[in-house]
Write a protein that holds these residues in place. Structure first.
Motif, PDB file in Angstrom:
ATOM      1  N   HIS A 294       0.962  -1.073   0.033  1.00 35.92           N
ATOM      2  CA  HIS A 294      -0.002  -0.191   0.199  1.00 35.92           C
ATOM      3  C   HIS A 294       0.931   1.395  -0.032  1.00 35.92           C
ATOM      4  O   HIS A 294       0.356   2.276   0.675  1.00 35.92           O
ATOM      5  CB  HIS A 294      -1.130  -0.148   1.090  1.00 35.92           C
ATOM      6  CG  HIS A 294      -2.037  -1.049   1.183  1.00 35.92           C
ATOM      7  ND1 HIS A 294      -2.966  -1.302   0.283  1.00 35.92           N
ATOM      8  CD2 HIS A 294      -1.978  -2.199   1.748  1.00 35.92           C
ATOM      9  CE1 HIS A 294      -3.873  -2.304   0.524  1.00 35.92           C
ATOM     10  NE2 HIS A 294      -3.124  -2.983   1.467  1.00 35.92           N
ATOM     11  N   ARG A 295       1.899   1.268  -0.696  1.00 38.99           N
ATOM     12  CA  ARG A 295       2.680   2.571  -0.775  1.00 38.99           C
ATOM     13  C   ARG A 295       2.163   3.202  -2.058  1.00 38.99           C
ATOM     14  O   ARG A 295       2.547   2.396  -3.342  1.00 38.99           O
ATOM     15  CB  ARG A 295       4.137   2.290  -0.772  1.00 38.99           C
ATOM     16  CG  ARG A 295       4.733   1.522   0.557  1.00 38.99           C
ATOM     17  CD  ARG A 295       6.222   1.418   0.850  1.00 38.99           C
ATOM     18  NE  ARG A 295       6.801   2.538   0.505  1.00 38.99           N
ATOM     19  CZ  ARG A 295       8.082   2.257  -0.020  1.00 38.99           C
ATOM     20  NH1 ARG A 295       8.474   1.004   0.034  1.00 38.99           N
ATOM     21  NH2 ARG A 295       9.005   3.325  -0.321  1.00 38.99           N
ATOM     22  N   PRO A 296       1.964   4.413  -2.162  1.00 40.60           N
ATOM     23  CA  PRO A 296       1.552   5.006  -3.321  1.00 40.60           C
ATOM     24  C   PRO A 296       2.633   5.598  -4.200  1.00 40.60           C
ATOM     25  O   PRO A 296       3.736   5.677  -3.676  1.00 40.60           O
ATOM     26  CB  PRO A 296       0.699   6.102  -2.721  1.00 40.60           C
ATOM     27  CG  PRO A 296       1.223   6.429  -1.582  1.00 40.60           C
ATOM     28  CD  PRO A 296       1.906   5.318  -0.993  1.00 40.60           C
ATOM     29  N   VAL A 297       2.256   5.565  -5.564  1.00 44.07           N
ATOM     30  CA  VAL A 297       3.202   6.107  -6.672  1.00 44.07           C
ATOM     31  C   VAL A 297       2.299   6.935  -7.685  1.00 44.07           C
ATOM     32  O   VAL A 297       0.913   6.750  -7.579  1.00 44.07           O
ATOM     33  CB  VAL A 297       3.872   5.026  -7.558  1.00 44.07           C
ATOM     34  CG1 VAL A 297       4.895   4.151  -6.477  1.00 44.07           C
ATOM     35  CG2 VAL A 297       2.965   4.061  -8.454  1.00 44.07           C
ATOM     36  N   PHE A 298       2.628   7.964  -8.340  1.00 44.37           N
ATOM     37  CA  PHE A 298       2.123   8.483  -9.176  1.00 44.37           C
ATOM     38  C   PHE A 298       1.990   7.960 -10.553  1.00 44.37           C
ATOM     39  O   PHE A 298       3.369   7.196 -10.894  1.00 44.37           O
ATOM     40  CB  PHE A 298       2.435   9.909  -9.429  1.00 44.37           C
ATOM     41  CG  PHE A 298       2.053  11.188  -8.657  1.00 44.37           C
ATOM     42  CD1 PHE A 298       0.822  11.013  -8.124  1.00 44.37           C
ATOM     43  CD2 PHE A 298       3.243  11.780  -7.881  1.00 44.37           C
ATOM     44  CE1 PHE A 298       0.679  11.990  -7.286  1.00 44.37           C
ATOM     45  CE2 PHE A 298       2.778  13.011  -6.897  1.00 44.37           C
ATOM     46  CZ  PHE A 298       1.484  12.825  -6.678  1.00 44.37           C
TER      47      PHE A 298
ATOM     48  N   THR B 158       4.685  14.695  -2.982  1.00 36.68           N
ATOM     49  CA  THR B 158       5.853  14.130  -3.836  1.00 36.68           C
ATOM     50  C   THR B 158       5.804  12.537  -3.948  1.00 36.68           C
ATOM     51  O   THR B 158       5.837  12.150  -2.750  1.00 36.68           O
ATOM     52  CB  THR B 158       7.118  14.721  -3.479  1.00 36.68           C
ATOM     53  OG1 THR B 158       7.267  16.126  -3.721  1.00 36.68           O
ATOM     54  CG2 THR B 158       8.277  14.019  -4.505  1.00 36.68           C
ATOM     55  N   LEU B 159       5.776  11.892  -4.928  1.00 36.57           N
ATOM     56  CA  LEU B 159       5.748  10.389  -4.880  1.00 36.57           C
ATOM     57  C   LEU B 159       6.668  10.029  -5.864  1.00 36.57           C
ATOM     58  O   LEU B 159       6.947  10.591  -6.992  1.00 36.57           O
ATOM     59  CB  LEU B 159       4.311   9.959  -4.989  1.00 36.57           C
ATOM     60  CG  LEU B 159       3.336  10.376  -3.950  1.00 36.57           C
ATOM     61  CD1 LEU B 159       1.919   9.550  -4.321  1.00 36.57           C
ATOM     62  CD2 LEU B 159       3.838   9.207  -2.716  1.00 36.57           C
ATOM     63  N   PRO B 160       7.042   8.717  -5.899  1.00 35.11           N
ATOM     64  CA  PRO B 160       7.710   8.107  -7.384  1.00 35.11           C
ATOM     65  C   PRO B 160       6.839   8.125  -8.337  1.00 35.11           C
ATOM     66  O   PRO B 160       5.726   7.700  -8.195  1.00 35.11           O
ATOM     67  CB  PRO B 160       8.352   6.765  -6.462  1.00 35.11           C
ATOM     68  CG  PRO B 160       7.594   6.561  -5.433  1.00 35.11           C
ATOM     69  CD  PRO B 160       6.921   7.633  -4.753  1.00 35.11           C
TER      70      PRO B 160
ATOM     71  N   ASP C 111      10.907   2.591  -7.226  1.00 28.37           N
ATOM     72  CA  ASP C 111      12.183   3.237  -7.407  1.00 28.37           C
ATOM     73  C   ASP C 111      12.155   4.276  -8.442  1.00 28.37           C
ATOM     74  O   ASP C 111      13.277   4.604  -8.864  1.00 28.37           O
ATOM     75  CB  ASP C 111      13.164   2.246  -7.448  1.00 28.37           C
ATOM     76  CG  ASP C 111      12.577   1.349  -8.685  1.00 28.37           C
ATOM     77  OD1 ASP C 111      11.698   1.395  -9.242  1.00 28.37           O
ATOM     78  OD2 ASP C 111      13.889   0.543  -9.122  1.00 28.37           O
ATOM     79  N   GLY C 112      10.884   4.763  -9.135  1.00 30.14           N
ATOM     80  CA  GLY C 112      10.982   5.829 -10.024  1.00 30.14           C
ATOM     81  C   GLY C 112      11.301   7.257  -9.543  1.00 30.14           C
ATOM     82  O   GLY C 112      11.323   7.242  -8.171  1.00 30.14           O
TER      83      GLY C 112
ATOM     84  N   ALA D 254      -1.843  11.235  -0.038  1.00 25.96           N
ATOM     85  CA  ALA D 254      -2.587  10.756  -1.052  1.00 25.96           C
ATOM     86  C   ALA D 254      -3.960   9.787  -0.336  1.00 25.96           C
ATOM     87  O   ALA D 254      -3.391   8.992   0.444  1.00 25.96           O
ATOM     88  CB  ALA D 254      -2.019   9.665  -2.151  1.00 25.96           C
ATOM     89  N   PRO D 255      -5.002   9.892  -0.490  1.00 31.43           N
ATOM     90  CA  PRO D 255      -5.955   9.069  -0.009  1.00 31.43           C
ATOM     91  C   PRO D 255      -5.857   7.660  -0.438  1.00 31.43           C
ATOM     92  O   PRO D 255      -5.732   7.487  -1.645  1.00 31.43           O
ATOM     93  CB  PRO D 255      -7.469   9.741  -0.344  1.00 31.43           C
ATOM     94  CG  PRO D 255      -7.085  10.938  -1.059  1.00 31.43           C
ATOM     95  CD  PRO D 255      -5.445  11.046  -1.444  1.00 31.43           C
ATOM     96  N   ASP D 256      -6.165   6.907   0.588  1.00 31.59           N
ATOM     97  CA  ASP D 256      -6.173   5.522  -0.007  1.00 31.59           C
ATOM     98  C   ASP D 256      -7.682   5.076  -0.272  1.00 31.59           C
ATOM     99  O   ASP D 256      -8.808   5.348   0.421  1.00 31.59           O
ATOM    100  CB  ASP D 256      -5.931   4.747   1.352  1.00 31.59           C
ATOM    101  CG  ASP D 256      -6.070   3.155   1.275  1.00 31.59           C
ATOM    102  OD1 ASP D 256      -7.052   2.508   1.218  1.00 31.59           O
ATOM    103  OD2 ASP D 256      -4.931   2.432   0.653  1.00 31.59           O
TER     104      ASP D 256
END
Length: 151
Positions: free
Chosen positions: A22-26, A60-62, A67-68, A84-86
């Protein structure tokens, strides 16, 4: 507006997706296509009012993978911690309680995806073209999507 639940809970320049634990990325929207969806004036005014009271938050997200490269985007809605909402938390803490409050049964038939189908049906009933509807919803097969929407 016919959005998928992940797009409703965090409408931003880039959509967030959850990967590994559950780790967010864009990431680009589903299907990798960006699209413009007409916004009724009443919704635009309500959104402008919301943004006056609650300015967008830079997050800010990957990009695409954990690793992006880092990307910063402004989120219109955030979770309680300012992140960021889940989608699952949104459903558990906002959507389902709202349904119960107004006496609507929770479940798949009244889930966020049902709103997408309602939106599509409303546009078709108002005379919108199947091609335009397909573009708004980001689907690749307008005829089959239309058939499913109308059932």
């Amino acid at each position: 507006m016919g959005l998928l639940s992940g797009q409703v809970s965090h409408p931003i320049v880039q959509q967030t997706q959850l990967l590994q634990r559950h780790r967010p990325v864009f990431a680009p929207p589903k299907g990798g296509k960006e699209r413009d969806v007409p916004l009724p004036e009443s919704v635009a005014f309500a959104l402008a009012g919301h943004l006056k009271r609650h300015p967008a938050t830079g997050i800010t997200l990957p990009w695409k993978t954990l690793d992006g490269p880092p990307v910063t985007a402004s989120l219109i809605f955030t979770g309680s911690a300012g992140l960021a909402p889940d989608r699952n938390r949104f459903n558990d803490r906002v959507w389902r309680p709202a349904l119960r409050t107004v006496g609507v049964e929770t479940g798949r038939d009244n889930g966020m995806h049902a709103l997408r189908h309602f939106y599509a049906s409303a546009l078709l009933d108002a005379g919108e073209s199947i091609k335009a509807l397909s573009e708004y919803l980001g689907t690749t097969t307008p005829a089959s999507r239309c058939a499913r929407t109308r059932t």
